[in-house]
Write a protein that holds these residues in place. Structure first.
Motif, PDB file in Angstrom:
ATOM      1  N   LEU A 277       0.813  -1.212   0.000  1.00 11.39           N
ATOM      2  CA  LEU A 277       0.000   0.000   0.000  1.00 11.39           C
ATOM      3  C   LEU A 277       0.851   1.267   0.000  1.00 11.39           C
ATOM      4  O   LEU A 277       0.319   2.372  -0.116  1.00 11.39           O
ATOM      5  CB  LEU A 277      -0.944  -0.007   1.197  1.00 11.39           C
ATOM      6  CG  LEU A 277      -1.946  -1.166   1.217  1.00 11.39           C
ATOM      7  CD1 LEU A 277      -2.770  -1.133   2.486  1.00 11.39           C
ATOM      8  CD2 LEU A 277      -2.842  -1.125  -0.014  1.00 11.39           C
ATOM      9  N   LEU A 278       2.171   1.131   0.130  1.00  9.65           N
ATOM     10  CA  LEU A 278       3.072   2.276   0.007  1.00  9.65           C
ATOM     11  C   LEU A 278       3.480   2.526  -1.436  1.00  9.65           C
ATOM     12  O   LEU A 278       4.174   3.493  -1.742  1.00  9.65           O
ATOM     13  CB  LEU A 278       4.326   2.045   0.863  1.00  9.65           C
ATOM     14  CG  LEU A 278       4.098   1.970   2.376  1.00  9.65           C
ATOM     15  CD1 LEU A 278       5.398   1.591   3.078  1.00  9.65           C
ATOM     16  CD2 LEU A 278       3.564   3.290   2.904  1.00  9.65           C
ATOM     17  N   GLY A 279       3.039   1.652  -2.341  1.00 10.45           N
ATOM     18  CA  GLY A 279       3.429   1.729  -3.739  1.00 10.45           C
ATOM     19  C   GLY A 279       4.097   0.439  -4.157  1.00 10.45           C
ATOM     20  O   GLY A 279       4.669  -0.281  -3.329  1.00 10.45           O
TER      21      GLY A 279
ATOM     22  N   PRO B 115       0.459   5.123  -4.231  1.00  8.82           N
ATOM     23  CA  PRO B 115      -0.817   5.001  -3.508  1.00  8.82           C
ATOM     24  C   PRO B 115      -1.741   6.199  -3.722  1.00  8.82           C
ATOM     25  O   PRO B 115      -1.304   7.322  -3.945  1.00  8.82           O
ATOM     26  CB  PRO B 115      -0.383   4.901  -2.043  1.00  8.82           C
ATOM     27  CG  PRO B 115       0.952   5.566  -1.988  1.00  8.82           C
ATOM     28  CD  PRO B 115       1.604   5.296  -3.313  1.00  8.82           C
ATOM     29  N   ILE B 116      -3.029   5.910  -3.648  1.00  9.61           N
ATOM     30  CA  ILE B 116      -4.082   6.926  -3.647  1.00  9.61           C
ATOM     31  C   ILE B 116      -4.919   6.684  -2.398  1.00  9.61           C
ATOM     32  O   ILE B 116      -5.551   5.631  -2.266  1.00  9.61           O
ATOM     33  CB  ILE B 116      -4.980   6.815  -4.896  1.00  9.61           C
ATOM     34  CG1 ILE B 116      -4.167   6.990  -6.179  1.00  9.61           C
ATOM     35  CG2 ILE B 116      -6.108   7.833  -4.844  1.00  9.61           C
ATOM     36  CD1 ILE B 116      -4.953   6.661  -7.446  1.00  9.61           C
TER      37      ILE B 116
ATOM     38  N   PRO C   3      -4.109  -3.444 -19.246  1.00 11.49           N
ATOM     39  CA  PRO C   3      -4.936  -3.914 -18.128  1.00 11.49           C
ATOM     40  C   PRO C   3      -4.698  -3.096 -16.866  1.00 11.49           C
ATOM     41  O   PRO C   3      -3.628  -2.531 -16.664  1.00 11.49           O
ATOM     42  CB  PRO C   3      -4.470  -5.367 -17.944  1.00 11.49           C
ATOM     43  CG  PRO C   3      -3.854  -5.744 -19.248  1.00 11.49           C
ATOM     44  CD  PRO C   3      -3.251  -4.506 -19.810  1.00 11.49           C
ATOM     45  N   VAL C   4      -5.716  -3.042 -16.008  1.00 16.86           N
ATOM     46  CA  VAL C   4      -5.644  -2.292 -14.757  1.00 16.86           C
ATOM     47  C   VAL C   4      -5.735  -3.261 -13.576  1.00 16.86           C
ATOM     48  O   VAL C   4      -6.655  -4.084 -13.514  1.00 16.86           O
ATOM     49  CB  VAL C   4      -6.780  -1.252 -14.669  1.00 16.86           C
ATOM     50  CG1 VAL C   4      -6.790  -0.574 -13.306  1.00 16.86           C
ATOM     51  CG2 VAL C   4      -6.629  -0.210 -15.781  1.00 16.86           C
ATOM     52  N   VAL C   5      -4.773  -3.163 -12.667  1.00 14.84           N
ATOM     53  CA  VAL C   5      -4.763  -3.964 -11.443  1.00 14.84           C
ATOM     54  C   VAL C   5      -4.824  -3.003 -10.256  1.00 14.84           C
ATOM     55  O   VAL C   5      -4.038  -2.054 -10.184  1.00 14.84           O
ATOM     56  CB  VAL C   5      -3.504  -4.850 -11.346  1.00 14.84           C
ATOM     57  CG1 VAL C   5      -3.468  -5.580 -10.003  1.00 14.84           C
ATOM     58  CG2 VAL C   5      -3.463  -5.847 -12.493  1.00 14.84           C
TER      59      VAL C   5
ATOM     60  N   ARG D  36      -9.280   4.882   3.129  1.00 17.20           N
ATOM     61  CA  ARG D  36      -8.787   3.639   2.548  1.00 17.20           C
ATOM     62  C   ARG D  36      -7.728   3.979   1.496  1.00 17.20           C
ATOM     63  O   ARG D  36      -7.852   4.984   0.785  1.00 17.20           O
ATOM     64  CB  ARG D  36      -9.929   2.855   1.898  1.00 17.20           C
ATOM     65  CG  ARG D  36      -9.540   1.399   1.571  1.00 17.20           C
ATOM     66  CD  ARG D  36     -10.427   0.808   0.493  1.00 17.20           C
ATOM     67  NE  ARG D  36     -11.813   0.689   0.831  1.00 17.20           N
ATOM     68  CZ  ARG D  36     -12.421  -0.444   1.198  1.00 17.20           C
ATOM     69  NH1 ARG D  36     -11.725  -1.548   1.345  1.00 17.20           N
ATOM     70  NH2 ARG D  36     -13.715  -0.463   1.402  1.00 17.20           N
ATOM     71  N   THR D  37      -6.715   3.142   1.386  1.00 12.24           N
ATOM     72  CA  THR D  37      -5.646   3.362   0.418  1.00 12.24           C
ATOM     73  C   THR D  37      -5.751   2.369  -0.737  1.00 12.24           C
ATOM     74  O   THR D  37      -5.973   1.172  -0.527  1.00 12.24           O
ATOM     75  CB  THR D  37      -4.264   3.228   1.085  1.00 12.24           C
ATOM     76  OG1 THR D  37      -4.124   4.264   2.057  1.00 12.24           O
ATOM     77  CG2 THR D  37      -3.137   3.375   0.058  1.00 12.24           C
ATOM     78  N   TYR D  38      -5.596   2.897  -1.937  1.00 11.94           N
ATOM     79  CA  TYR D  38      -5.591   2.105  -3.164  1.00 11.94           C
ATOM     80  C   TYR D  38      -4.260   2.308  -3.887  1.00 11.94           C
ATOM     81  O   TYR D  38      -3.655   3.380  -3.808  1.00 11.94           O
ATOM     82  CB  TYR D  38      -6.714   2.553  -4.103  1.00 11.94           C
ATOM     83  CG  TYR D  38      -8.105   2.202  -3.668  1.00 11.94           C
ATOM     84  CD1 TYR D  38      -8.757   1.101  -4.200  1.00 11.94           C
ATOM     85  CD2 TYR D  38      -8.783   2.977  -2.738  1.00 11.94           C
ATOM     86  CE1 TYR D  38     -10.063   0.781  -3.812  1.00 11.94           C
ATOM     87  CE2 TYR D  38     -10.082   2.663  -2.342  1.00 11.94           C
ATOM     88  CZ  TYR D  38     -10.704   1.560  -2.897  1.00 11.94           C
ATOM     89  OH  TYR D  38     -11.982   1.243  -2.513  1.00 11.94           O
ATOM     90  N   VAL D  39      -3.835   1.294  -4.612  1.00 11.68           N
ATOM     91  CA  VAL D  39      -2.703   1.420  -5.525  1.00 11.68           C
ATOM     92  C   VAL D  39      -3.195   0.937  -6.884  1.00 11.68           C
ATOM     93  O   VAL D  39      -3.474  -0.255  -7.065  1.00 11.68           O
ATOM     94  CB  VAL D  39      -1.482   0.605  -5.066  1.00 11.68           C
ATOM     95  CG1 VAL D  39      -0.346   0.740  -6.070  1.00 11.68           C
ATOM     96  CG2 VAL D  39      -1.019   1.063  -3.684  1.00 11.68           C
ATOM     97  N   VAL D  40      -3.346   1.855  -7.822  1.00 13.21           N
ATOM     98  CA  VAL D  40      -3.907   1.548  -9.145  1.00 13.21           C
ATOM     99  C   VAL D  40      -2.773   1.485 -10.155  1.00 13.21           C
ATOM    100  O   VAL D  40      -2.041   2.453 -10.340  1.00 13.21           O
ATOM    101  CB  VAL D  40      -4.944   2.602  -9.568  1.00 13.21           C
ATOM    102  CG1 VAL D  40      -5.604   2.195 -10.881  1.00 13.21           C
ATOM    103  CG2 VAL D  40      -5.998   2.787  -8.477  1.00 13.21           C
TER     104      VAL D  40
END
Length: 279
Positions: free
Chosen positions: A36-38, A84-85, A228-230, A260-264
């Motif tokens: 989640l830090l990248g 992260p976002i 593709p997106v993960v 909440r943290t996302y990594v796109v």
């Protein structure tokens, strides 16, 4: 008369079905804080596959060296990364009106409804608009069918596999004017005739910027296409995690935050084009 109104349950909502947290993306729930830090990785499938023509079957002489060593090309994988976002929703109320549990429930419901749009806005501004190659012709924006065709051609040449078309929700209706996308009965997602998945995002509409995050001109919009997106998704975190810490004793207000943290992540190449949305 206002004091005679009866308090009822809030009107529930649900995110748009074809947003970035829909079926187009591979969503992985993770607990590892390091992810989640990248994340970073070596690109896969981004190197070209070439056609080799045997010089022995042509007029060219291979010389003394092996024809393969002279004519075959090799590709070095590149390092890619995603940052992260973190998205959040906060609830503020008087301690005389709401309990901690009610404030927390309100913040959680707000996050559940709005986090998709926030993730879309973050991915658009931080990744799509900052890495895309602009395909808009010198003559200016094109109609949406031409735009989708140009983007899919770009992805096909650069990647060759299935990718994702990123469309502002405010433009999505125009995709139907030329039968550019169809709903896949099996998965429920939107697919173009070529087979690319289509995300129609509320957060994309809120941004609607081109490469470099320059705002779109009136009557136009930006479309993007990627590989593709993960998406790596962390757990929701409530701050503070206990009632007493949520109260500001000077104002007697209560504040509760849920985040909440996302990594796109996407891969290989990003293309963009500006399209006309009104005559």
């Amino acid at each position: 008369m206002a004091g005679m109104r009866k308090r009822v349950e809030p009107i529930p909502g649900e995110p748009l079905p074809h947003g970035i947290l829909g079926a187009c993306a591979d969503i992985q729930d993770v607990d590892d804080v390091h992810e989640l830090l990248g994340v970073e990785w070596l690109s896969l499938g981004c190197c070209p596959v070439n056609v080799w023509r045997d010089p022995c079957l042509s007029d060219e002489s291979p010389g003394e060296e092996s024809p393969g060593a002279l004519l075959k090309e090799f590709c070095r994988p590149t390092s890619e990364h995603a940052d992260p976002i973190t998205v959040y929703a906060g609830a503020e109320c008087s301690t005389m009106g709401w309990s901690y549990a009610e404030a927390r429930t309100h913040a959680e419901a707000s996050l559940a409804l709005g986090e998709q749009a926030a993730v879309e806005a973050g991915f658009w501004s931080d990744t799509l608009a900052m890495t895309a190659a602009d395909l808009t012709p010198d003559a200016g924006p094109v109609d949406i069918a031409q735009g989708v065709a140009a983007l899919e051609g770009c992805l096909a040449e650069q990647y060759g596999g299935r990718g994702v078309l990123h469309v502002p929700a405010g433009v999505a209706a125009l995709l139907g004017c030329c039968n550019l996308v169809r709903e896949d009965p099996a998965s429920g997602n939107l697919r173009t005739l070529v087979g690319n998945c289509a995300i129609t995002g509320a957060g994309y509409s809120a941004m609607n910027t081109g490469p470099g995050n320059l705002p779109a001109d009136p009557g136009t919009a930006w479309l993007y296409i990627t590989g593709p997106v993960v998406i790596r998704r962390g757990p929701t975190m409530t701050v503070p995690d206990r009632p007493s810490a949520s109260v500001n004793t000077r104002t007697n207000d209560r504040r509760v935050l849920v985040e909440r943290t996302y990594v796109v992540a996407t891969t290989c190449f990003v293309c963009a084009i500006q399209v006309v949305t009104s005559p």
